[in-house]
Design a protein around this motif. Structure first.
Motif, PDB file in Angstrom:
ATOM      1  N   GLN A 137       0.844  -1.189   0.000  1.00  6.01           N
ATOM      2  CA  GLN A 137       0.000   0.000   0.000  1.00  6.01           C
ATOM      3  C   GLN A 137       0.876   1.234   0.000  1.00  6.01           C
ATOM      4  O   GLN A 137       1.558   1.515   0.984  1.00  6.01           O
ATOM      5  CB  GLN A 137      -0.903   0.012   1.232  1.00  6.01           C
ATOM      6  CG  GLN A 137      -1.855   1.208   1.290  1.00  6.01           C
ATOM      7  CD  GLN A 137      -2.858   1.200   0.178  1.00  6.01           C
ATOM      8  OE1 GLN A 137      -3.531   0.211  -0.087  1.00  6.01           O
ATOM      9  NE2 GLN A 137      -2.967   2.322  -0.527  1.00  6.01           N
ATOM     10  N   ALA A 138       0.840   1.961  -1.108  1.00  6.52           N
ATOM     11  CA  ALA A 138       1.643   3.179  -1.231  1.00  6.52           C
ATOM     12  C   ALA A 138       0.810   4.395  -0.862  1.00  6.52           C
ATOM     13  O   ALA A 138      -0.398   4.432  -1.091  1.00  6.52           O
ATOM     14  CB  ALA A 138       2.166   3.320  -2.647  1.00  6.52           C
ATOM     15  N   SER A 139       1.475   5.394  -0.302  1.00  8.24           N
ATOM     16  CA  SER A 139       0.811   6.641   0.057  1.00  8.24           C
ATOM     17  C   SER A 139       1.828   7.777   0.044  1.00  8.24           C
ATOM     18  O   SER A 139       3.029   7.543  -0.028  1.00  8.24           O
ATOM     19  CB  SER A 139       0.167   6.534   1.439  1.00  8.24           C
ATOM     20  OG  SER A 139       1.151   6.273   2.422  1.00  8.24           O
ATOM     21  N   GLY A 140       1.309   9.003   0.123  1.00 12.91           N
ATOM     22  CA  GLY A 140       2.191  10.156   0.232  1.00 12.91           C
ATOM     23  C   GLY A 140       2.300  11.012  -1.005  1.00 12.91           C
ATOM     24  O   GLY A 140       2.939  12.058  -0.985  1.00 12.91           O
ATOM     25  N   THR A 192       0.882   5.814  -6.683  1.00  4.83           N
ATOM     26  CA  THR A 192       0.483   7.067  -6.056  1.00  4.83           C
ATOM     27  C   THR A 192       0.992   8.200  -6.945  1.00  4.83           C
ATOM     28  O   THR A 192       2.138   8.194  -7.373  1.00  4.83           O
ATOM     29  CB  THR A 192       1.023   7.173  -4.615  1.00  4.83           C
ATOM     30  OG1 THR A 192       0.532   8.369  -4.001  1.00  4.83           O
ATOM     31  CG2 THR A 192       2.547   7.159  -4.551  1.00  4.83           C
ATOM     32  N   THR A 200       8.077  -1.546   5.823  1.00  9.61           N
ATOM     33  CA  THR A 200       7.689  -0.325   5.127  1.00  9.61           C
ATOM     34  C   THR A 200       8.908   0.319   4.505  1.00  9.61           C
ATOM     35  O   THR A 200       9.952   0.425   5.148  1.00  9.61           O
ATOM     36  CB  THR A 200       7.012   0.668   6.081  1.00  9.61           C
ATOM     37  OG1 THR A 200       5.837   0.058   6.628  1.00  9.61           O
ATOM     38  CG2 THR A 200       6.617   1.947   5.363  1.00  9.61           C
ATOM     39  N   LEU A 208       7.138   9.550   0.181  1.00 12.09           N
ATOM     40  CA  LEU A 208       6.265   8.430  -0.144  1.00 12.09           C
ATOM     41  C   LEU A 208       6.521   7.290   0.836  1.00 12.09           C
ATOM     42  O   LEU A 208       7.652   7.089   1.291  1.00 12.09           O
ATOM     43  CB  LEU A 208       6.514   7.942  -1.563  1.00 12.09           C
ATOM     44  CG  LEU A 208       6.400   8.972  -2.681  1.00 12.09           C
ATOM     45  CD1 LEU A 208       6.614   8.285  -4.041  1.00 12.09           C
ATOM     46  CD2 LEU A 208       5.073   9.685  -2.650  1.00 12.09           C
ATOM     47  N   SER A 209       5.472   6.549   1.145  1.00 11.65           N
ATOM     48  CA  SER A 209       5.574   5.373   1.998  1.00 11.65           C
ATOM     49  C   SER A 209       4.932   4.190   1.291  1.00 11.65           C
ATOM     50  O   SER A 209       4.001   4.366   0.500  1.00 11.65           O
ATOM     51  CB  SER A 209       4.856   5.598   3.330  1.00 11.65           C
ATOM     52  OG  SER A 209       5.393   6.686   4.036  1.00 11.65           O
ATOM     53  N   CYS A 210       5.427   3.014   1.581  1.00  7.68           N
ATOM     54  CA  CYS A 210       4.842   1.789   1.031  1.00  7.68           C
ATOM     55  C   CYS A 210       4.920   0.711   2.100  1.00  7.68           C
ATOM     56  O   CYS A 210       6.008   0.284   2.473  1.00  7.68           O
ATOM     57  CB  CYS A 210       5.579   1.356  -0.221  1.00  7.68           C
ATOM     58  SG  CYS A 210       4.962  -0.186  -0.927  1.00  7.68           S
TER      59      CYS A 210
END
Length: 115
Positions: free
Chosen positions: A4-7, A109, A76, A19-21
């Motif tokens: 799950q990627a975000s940022g 993302t 992560t 970015l985080s994953c």
């Protein structure tokens, strides 16, 4: 296993994003993690990778500006992106390679850098 990627988001040139994953599921070990990106009308390209031993590799276009890191306890990975340029715009995908060369991709993302 899921990634799950975000940022992602919108930023002006010269700005920064992180970015985080996060990898979840039945995980014993991750051998290799990375970030790739795909700009509009272009092929997906490598941005940065990191091995379980901490060895990193960067695309020439991001060296000195981006930093990849991993929190192994949290499964992560992160991508700190500094001094962003309009040409950094694209969809960023995280990737993880597990033992046996099992390869997983997260949903992308979007990063938009305006001039």
């Amino acid at each position: 296993v899921q990634l799950q990627a975000s940022g992602g988001g919108w930023v002006q040139a010269g700005g920064s994003l992180r970015l985080s994953c996060a990898a979840s599921g039945s995980i014993l070990r991750i051998n290799h993690m990375g970030w790739y990106r795909q700009a509009p009308g272009k092929q997906r390209e490598l941005v940065a990778t990191i091995t379980s031993g901490g060895f990193t590799n960067y695309a020439d276009s991001v060296k000195g500006r981006f930093i990849i890191s991993v929190d192994s306890a949290k499964n992560t990975e992160y991508l700190q992106m500094n001094s962003l340029k309009p040409e950094d715009t694209g969809v960023y995908y995280c990737n993880a390679i597990f033992p046996g060369l099992v390869n997983y991709w997260g949903k992308g993302t979007l990063v938009t850098v305006s001039s």
